[in-house]
Design a protein around this motif. Structure first.
Motif, short mmCIF file in Angstrom:
data_model
loop_
_atom_site.label_atom_id
_atom_site.label_comp_id
_atom_site.label_asym_id
_atom_site.label_seq_id
_atom_site.Cartn_x
_atom_site.Cartn_y
_atom_site.Cartn_z
N THR A 19 8.82 6.95 2.41
CA THR A 19 8.94 5.55 2.81
C THR A 19 8.63 5.38 4.29
O THR A 19 7.86 4.49 4.68
CB THR A 19 10.36 5.03 2.51
OG1 THR A 19 10.59 5.06 1.10
CG2 THR A 19 10.55 3.62 3.03
N LEU A 20 9.22 6.24 5.13
CA LEU A 20 9.00 6.13 6.57
C LEU A 20 7.56 6.45 6.94
O LEU A 20 6.95 5.76 7.77
CB LEU A 20 9.98 7.05 7.30
CG LEU A 20 9.94 7.01 8.84
CD1 LEU A 20 10.13 5.59 9.36
CD2 LEU A 20 11.00 7.94 9.42
N ALA A 21 6.99 7.48 6.33
CA ALA A 21 5.60 7.84 6.62
C ALA A 21 4.65 6.74 6.18
O ALA A 21 3.67 6.42 6.89
CB ALA A 21 5.25 9.16 5.92
N TYR A 22 4.90 6.14 5.03
CA TYR A 22 4.06 5.05 4.51
C TYR A 22 4.18 3.82 5.41
O TYR A 22 3.19 3.13 5.68
CB TYR A 22 4.50 4.71 3.09
CG TYR A 22 3.52 3.93 2.26
CD1 TYR A 22 2.19 3.76 2.64
CD2 TYR A 22 3.93 3.35 1.06
CE1 TYR A 22 1.30 3.04 1.86
CE2 TYR A 22 3.05 2.63 0.26
CZ TYR A 22 1.74 2.48 0.66
OH TYR A 22 0.86 1.76 -0.11
N LYS A 23 5.36 3.59 5.91
CA LYS A 23 5.61 2.48 6.84
C LYS A 23 4.79 2.67 8.13
O LYS A 23 4.23 1.72 8.67
CB LYS A 23 7.10 2.42 7.16
CG LYS A 23 7.57 1.23 7.99
CD LYS A 23 9.08 1.33 8.21
CE LYS A 23 9.63 0.17 9.04
NZ LYS A 23 9.64 -1.09 8.28
N ILE A 24 4.68 3.91 8.59
CA ILE A 24 3.98 4.23 9.83
C ILE A 24 2.47 4.32 9.62
O ILE A 24 1.68 3.74 10.37
CB ILE A 24 4.50 5.56 10.41
CG1 ILE A 24 5.97 5.42 10.85
CG2 ILE A 24 3.65 6.00 11.59
CD1 ILE A 24 6.63 6.75 11.20
N GLU A 25 2.06 5.05 8.58
CA GLU A 25 0.64 5.38 8.39
C GLU A 25 -0.14 4.37 7.56
O GLU A 25 -1.36 4.30 7.66
CB GLU A 25 0.54 6.75 7.70
CG GLU A 25 0.72 7.94 8.60
CD GLU A 25 -0.59 8.44 9.18
OE1 GLU A 25 -1.50 8.79 8.42
OE2 GLU A 25 -0.68 8.46 10.41
#
Length: 304
Positions: free
Chosen positions: A71-77
């Motif tokens: 979730t956090l990586a998708y939010k960033i990338e």
């Protein structure tokens, strides 16, 4: 829906259920867990709580945390994320080296070990203090400031983490790991060591039942489209090479961990967490899956 009444009825159906399987003894600290434990907690998007059994006892959530790191990586990338990891069911064990080599170092999905290691690598690239920033993110989306890593479990995982080391070295050889291997592995082992209760787990994942919006803080964690895609990946890949069977029996997107936990989402309704440490041969909670199968049959409500 009177969920406590449903929990009691389902539990009665399990009185003669033979809870087969074994705890994840290949991780020394997990071999010490009382395998008779069983807890359930359901949180609705209206913030109503229903529980049964050992729902307030902490356990190691293990791979369930991979959904939060994703979730956090998708939010960033954003969509660039999918250049380094796929979204297909693996159909093989969660730590398969053969499949990874065949796919030239691109993991089939972010919820198998290789995929989660790539996600950790991405977060190490973006976060100033990866472990501190990640646990802060979990505390924010859950509203629970006491959630933390367990150094005892992280160290136990490091002591036997040979297959994960092999996976990350193989991906490094294909150019799909950008940071120092030891730093990424340390982050990964800590990520898997996080401890929660069933109540805390169901509350943490509630934003995925509310289309990306945290119901109690009203903060947008992910937009509606990305939230839908996270749920889709859980539906297809959340139980390794047993994902199809779980979907067939339970009918909800979810994620398991070798600590015996399972979290499952019913969009626009609730998040439910179940914990029973004995695992089947696929690495998923034996009793947990059976409980959820009976639960969705009893309520006659699933996404299908």
């Amino acid at each position: 829906m009177k969920y406590n009444k449903v929990f009691k009825k389902v539990n009665e159906q399990l009185v003669d259920f033979e809870n087969l399987g074994n705890v994840a003894s290949y991780i020394p600290e997990l071999s010490c867990v009382d395998n008779s434990k069983f807890g359930v907690h359901l949180t609705t998007i209206a913030n109503k709580h229903f529980n049964f059994g050992d729902a307030d006892e902490k356990f190691s959530i293990q791979s369930i945390s991979k959904v939060v790191s994703l979730t956090l990586a998708y939010k960033i990338e954003g969509e660039n994320l999918w250049k380094r990891v796929g979204v297909e069911p693996s159909g093989t064990p969660f730590n398969s080296l053969v499949q990874l080599e065949h796919d030239l170092g691109i993991p089939r999905n972010p919820l198998i070990n290789a995929g989660a290691l790539v996600i950790c690598d991405i977060l190490v690239s973006h976060l100033n203090n990866p472990k501190e920033d990640f646990i802060a993110f979990i505390r924010k989306i859950s509203g629970i400031p006491t959630i933390d890593f367990c150094s005892r479990i992280a160290d136990s995982e490091k002591s036997v983490g040979y297959k994960n080391a092999a996976l990350i070295n193989l991906m490094k050889s294909f150019g799909n790991i950008k940071n120092d291997i030891d730093v990424v592995l340390d982050f990964y082992f800590n990520l898997c060591s996080i401890e929660m209760t069933c109540k805390e787990l169901s509350q943490t994942f509630l934003f995925l039942a509310n289309y990306g919006v945290c119901p109690f803080s009203k903060e947008i964690i992910l937009n509606r489209s990305k939230s839908k895609r996270i749920n889709a990946i859980m539906q297809l890949c959340g139980f390794y090479d047993e994902a199809g069977d779980f979907s067939f029996k339970v009918g909800l997107p979810g994620k398991s961990g070798v600590g015996g936990g399972i979290v499952a989402i019913h969009p626009n309704k609730y998040c439910i967490a179940v914990w029973s440490p004995k695992l089947n041969e696929k690495g998923n909670s034996y009793k947990g899956i059976k409980f959820l199968e009976l639960f969705t049959s009893e309520t006659e409500v699933s996404i299908f």
